[in-house]
Design a protein around this motif. Structure first.
Motif, PDB file in Angstrom:
ATOM      1  N   LYS A  77      42.547  48.816  30.710  1.00  0.00           N
ATOM      2  CA  LYS A  77      43.994  48.583  30.839  1.00  0.00           C
ATOM      3  C   LYS A  77      44.409  48.525  32.310  1.00  0.00           C
ATOM      4  N   GLN A  78      43.818  49.383  33.144  1.00  0.00           N
ATOM      5  CA  GLN A  78      44.145  49.392  34.568  1.00  0.00           C
ATOM      6  C   GLN A  78      43.636  48.113  35.244  1.00  0.00           C
ATOM      7  N   SER A  80      43.483  45.245  33.812  1.00  0.00           N
ATOM      8  CA  SER A  80      44.442  44.211  33.418  1.00  0.00           C
ATOM      9  C   SER A  80      45.672  44.231  34.315  1.00  0.00           C
ATOM     10  N   ILE A  81      46.113  45.422  34.682  1.00  0.00           N
ATOM     11  CA  ILE A  81      47.260  45.554  35.601  1.00  0.00           C
ATOM     12  C   ILE A  81      46.890  45.018  36.982  1.00  0.00           C
ATOM     13  N   LYS A  84      46.766  41.151  37.842  1.00  0.00           N
ATOM     14  CA  LYS A  84      48.011  40.416  38.094  1.00  0.00           C
ATOM     15  C   LYS A  84      48.280  40.251  39.579  1.00  0.00           C
ATOM     16  N   LYS A 153      45.053  55.516  35.502  1.00  0.00           N
ATOM     17  CA  LYS A 153      46.418  55.151  35.884  1.00  0.00           C
ATOM     18  C   LYS A 153      46.798  55.776  37.229  1.00  0.00           C
TER      19      LYS A 153
END
Length: 167
Positions: A77-78, A80-81, A84, A153
């Motif tokens: 998930k990190q 994916s962030i 960007k 995170k």
């Protein structure tokens, strides 16, 4: 004699105290500030990925991972962030496309390209000994930072700062 023992005890406490201040995930790399190792890998999309692709005047992240690696799932998930704001090149260590494809379909694909390190030899050249491991590369292809373990995170702020300083 008692002054010697007192000195020894105080010295031992000092060493213990200093050791507690260090983050065990910050493992120094001999490659920091050096050019990335030369490599040539088959890519997940059927093309070839080489070290020259990482030398294009842009900051990028190289992430060593595998679909069989539970901590890699945790950090996904990190990634994916981060994808960007900067290109992420994935290097799948000792993985195969049959297992990797459904894993990426389930979690999403934050990688611009994925190199298939079937034998794990490229990982050795980079000094990777566990998964996941992540490197931040400057525009000239020099390694600026190594992150050992899953990016959590609370690591994003530090990584954002490093990327901003390099840009």
């Amino acid at each position: 004699m008692k002054y010697f023992l007192l000195s020894l005890v105080l010295f031992s406490f000092y060493i213990f105290y200093e050791a507690l201040k260090k983050d065990p995930r910050e493992i120094p790399s001999n490659l920091i500030s050096k050019q990335i190792p030369v490599f040539n890998l088959a890519s997940f999309d059927g093309s070839i990925i080489t070290d020259n692709e990482l030398k294009n005047n842009n900051v990028k992240i190289v992430n060593f991972f595998a679909s069989w690696c539970p901590p890699c799932r945790v950090e996904h998930k990190q990634l994916s962030i981060l994808s960007k704001q900067v290109s992420i090149i994935g290097i799948a260590k000792k993985n195969n496309m049959k297992d990797l494809s459904p894993w990426l379909q389930e979690l999403g694909n934050p990688y611009k390209k994925i190199g298939m390190d079937y034998e794990g030899l490229v990982s050795i050249d980079w000094g990777v000994y566990g998964l996941p491991e992540t490197f931040i590369i400057d525009g000239d292809g020099a390694i600026k930072y190594k992150h050992v373990g899953p990016i959590m995170k609370n690591d994003l702020k530090k990584i954002d700062k490093i990327i901003s300083e390099i840009k």
